[in-house]
Design a protein around this motif. Structure first.
Motif, PDB file in Angstrom:
ATOM      1  N   LYS A 125       0.818  -1.215   0.000  1.00  0.00           N
ATOM      2  CA  LYS A 125       0.000   0.000   0.000  1.00  0.00           C
ATOM      3  C   LYS A 125       0.850   1.261   0.000  1.00  0.00           C
ATOM      4  N   ALA A 126       1.981   1.222   0.718  1.00  0.00           N
ATOM      5  CA  ALA A 126       2.834   2.405   0.791  1.00  0.00           C
ATOM      6  C   ALA A 126       3.361   2.794  -0.592  1.00  0.00           C
ATOM      7  N   VAL A 127       3.592   1.819  -1.443  1.00  0.00           N
ATOM      8  CA  VAL A 127       4.058   2.122  -2.803  1.00  0.00           C
ATOM      9  C   VAL A 127       2.964   2.865  -3.576  1.00  0.00           C
ATOM     10  N   PHE A 128       1.724   2.465  -3.368  1.00  0.00           N
ATOM     11  CA  PHE A 128       0.626   3.148  -4.043  1.00  0.00           C
ATOM     12  C   PHE A 128       0.487   4.584  -3.549  1.00  0.00           C
ATOM     13  N   VAL A 129       0.737   4.818  -2.283  1.00  0.00           N
ATOM     14  CA  VAL A 129       0.736   6.188  -1.767  1.00  0.00           C
ATOM     15  C   VAL A 129       1.804   7.012  -2.487  1.00  0.00           C
ATOM     16  N   GLY A 130       2.949   6.402  -2.733  1.00  0.00           N
ATOM     17  CA  GLY A 130       3.989   7.088  -3.503  1.00  0.00           C
ATOM     18  C   GLY A 130       3.548   7.398  -4.926  1.00  0.00           C
ATOM     19  N   ILE A 132       0.491   8.016  -5.856  1.00  0.00           N
ATOM     20  CA  ILE A 132      -0.420   9.166  -5.747  1.00  0.00           C
ATOM     21  C   ILE A 132       0.374  10.461  -5.599  1.00  0.00           C
ATOM     22  N   ALA A 133       1.408  10.446  -4.756  1.00  0.00           N
ATOM     23  CA  ALA A 133       2.205  11.652  -4.529  1.00  0.00           C
ATOM     24  C   ALA A 133       2.905  12.106  -5.808  1.00  0.00           C
ATOM     25  N   VAL A 134       3.440  11.171  -6.574  1.00  0.00           N
ATOM     26  CA  VAL A 134       4.107  11.527  -7.836  1.00  0.00           C
ATOM     27  C   VAL A 134       3.109  12.131  -8.817  1.00  0.00           C
ATOM     28  N   ALA A 135       1.934  11.510  -8.920  1.00  0.00           N
ATOM     29  CA  ALA A 135       0.900  12.048  -9.815  1.00  0.00           C
ATOM     30  C   ALA A 135       0.495  13.462  -9.404  1.00  0.00           C
ATOM     31  N   VAL A 136       0.418  13.701  -8.095  1.00  0.00           N
ATOM     32  CA  VAL A 136       0.051  15.032  -7.590  1.00  0.00           C
ATOM     33  C   VAL A 136       1.107  16.062  -7.973  1.00  0.00           C
ATOM     34  N   VAL A 137       2.372  15.730  -7.789  1.00  0.00           N
ATOM     35  CA  VAL A 137       3.446  16.680  -8.094  1.00  0.00           C
ATOM     36  C   VAL A 137       3.483  16.997  -9.589  1.00  0.00           C
ATOM     37  N   VAL A 138       3.352  15.980 -10.419  1.00  0.00           N
ATOM     38  CA  VAL A 138       3.357  16.215 -11.873  1.00  0.00           C
ATOM     39  C   VAL A 138       2.134  17.040 -12.287  1.00  0.00           C
ATOM     40  N   GLY A 139       0.974  16.732 -11.701  1.00  0.00           N
ATOM     41  CA  GLY A 139      -0.218  17.505 -12.005  1.00  0.00           C
ATOM     42  C   GLY A 139      -0.081  18.956 -11.611  1.00  0.00           C
ATOM     43  N   LEU A 140       0.518  19.232 -10.453  1.00  0.00           N
ATOM     44  CA  LEU A 140       0.753  20.608 -10.025  1.00  0.00           C
ATOM     45  C   LEU A 140       1.711  21.328 -10.971  1.00  0.00           C
ATOM     46  N   TRP A 141       2.721  20.627 -11.421  1.00  0.00           N
ATOM     47  CA  TRP A 141       3.669  21.220 -12.370  1.00  0.00           C
ATOM     48  C   TRP A 141       2.973  21.597 -13.680  1.00  0.00           C
ATOM     49  N   GLU A 142       2.121  20.711 -14.189  1.00  0.00           N
ATOM     50  CA  GLU A 142       1.388  21.019 -15.416  1.00  0.00           C
ATOM     51  C   GLU A 142       0.464  22.217 -15.227  1.00  0.00           C
TER      52      GLU A 142
END
Length: 367
Positions: A125-130, A132-142
């Motif tokens: 599960k912790a990997v899936f949290v990671g 989500i975090a990566v997707a959030v950072v990339v989305g914020l950058w876009e």
């Protein structure tokens, strides 16, 4: 043509009858002002055409050389023939309805992303949290990049990226309280970070920054909140499947039967028929998933869940379409071939996450 420009025809024995003098009309100096210069007639082209037909007839002796001349004797009327249309003038063949994207690339990228998500969800599960975090950072950058490019709005990316990732982790570790605290600290960091630059545009920059913090990482935190339950991986799977099924139903039905626009000023491609397809597909899938995947779930709860997902996914899609229309762009990015950017895939997922989390807590508890 004025007859006074032409001299009287010479009699036999006079100059110009059989030759000896120039074959043109005789005229004196006062009459020279009434004449016109001989135009240059271009070479006859190899093929016929509307603009060249009368010139070709004149060159062949079948009519006057100039369009405003009247011949002395009317030639035999030629039967007009319609020229055969050229290749570029023929009626184009009807084209099949197209979705407007590279469908093969879209399917390949979608399958790849799905494999990564499912593997991380069911293994650790912790990997899936990671993820989500990566997707959030990339989305914020876009999002912040497009705001700066199109509107000259400089929402500070560094505090948003750090605070967004921390928000997701805090939601998974500390629950809703941790997510709210991280959201408040991220907003404060945006306000302070922007103070290091000139005050011009401060209000619009920090407003966009707080909006971005809420829109992307805070809404994504509800996925991490679903994951904290004992059957969290199943809840997240239901959330993902229902959102994808809703989008698929809207696309399939709208592409095949869509005639009535849903919101033409926001998203001209969306139709009411597509919305009905999203509702039907999501409700059917929700009934099956709640009955057989979620423990203690029932089919009628799945119907309500599917209806809510179809509504929230459609509103989320329209919301991002409104943002993109205001920015004057089609996609938020180009990272995912056939899809656009990360934000173009998160548009329906982000507002759906709190809806699914809330209904699952209401139906079967927090777990």
């Amino acid at each position: 043509m004025n007859d006074s420009s032409w001299g009287a025809p010479p009699q036999a024995g006079q100059a110009g009858y059989w030759g000896g003098a120039p074959a043109g009309p005789a005229y004196d100096a006062p009459q020279a002002q009434q004449t016109r210069p001989m135009p240059i007639v271009p070479d006859v082209p190899a093929h016929g055409g509307d603009q060249d037909d009368d010139r070709w007839t004149a060159a062949a002796g079948g009519g006057p050389l100039f369009r405003d001349e009247i011949p002395s004797a009317q030639p035999q009327a030629a039967v007009p023939q319609k020229p055969e249309p050229m290749a570029d003038e023929r009626q184009p063949a009807p084209q099949k309805k197209s979705a407007g994207r590279d469908l093969g690339a879209a399917i390949g990228v979608g399958v790849g992303l799905g494999a990564v998500i499912v593997a991380s969800l069911f293994i650790v599960k912790a990997v899936f949290v990671g993820v989500i975090a990566v997707a959030v950072v990339v989305g914020l950058w876009e999002l912040t990049s497009r705001l700066q490019e199109r509107k000259q709005i400089k929402a500070p990316l560094v505090p948003l990226a750090v605070g967004g990732a921390a928000m997701v982790v805090a939601g998974y570790v500390r629950g809703p309280e941790g997510a709210w605290v991280a959201m408040a600290l991220t907003a404060l960091a945006v306000l302070v970070w922007r103070m290091t630059e000139p005050p011009e545009g401060y209000l619009k920059d920090v407003t966009a920054g707080v909006f971005a913090a809420f829109y992307v990482p805070f809404l994504a935190t509800f996925v991490a909140l679903m994951l904290t339950a004992e059957d969290g991986h199943r809840r997240v799977l239901v959330f993902l499947v229902l959102t994808v099924v809703s989008d698929t139903g809207a696309y399939a039905v709208g592409w095949r039967f869509g005639k009535h626009k849903l919101a033409p000023r926001i998203s001209p491609g969306k139709t009411r028929e597509g919305l009905l397809g999203a509702i039907a597909f999501a409700m059917a899938a929700g009934a099956l998933l709640m009955q057989y995947v979620i423990e203690d779930g029932t089919w009628w709860q799945g119907l309500l869940l599917g209806l809510a997902v179809a509504a929230s996914a459609t509103l989320g899609d329209l919301g991002e379409s409104m943002i993109k229309r205001d920015l004057g762009i089609k996609d938020m990015g180009t990272l995912l071939p056939g899809h656009g950017g990360i934000m173009d895939r998160l548009d329906s997922l982000l507002p759906t996450a709190p809806v699914v989390w809330s209904l699952l807590v209401l139906f079967v508890g927090s777990g």
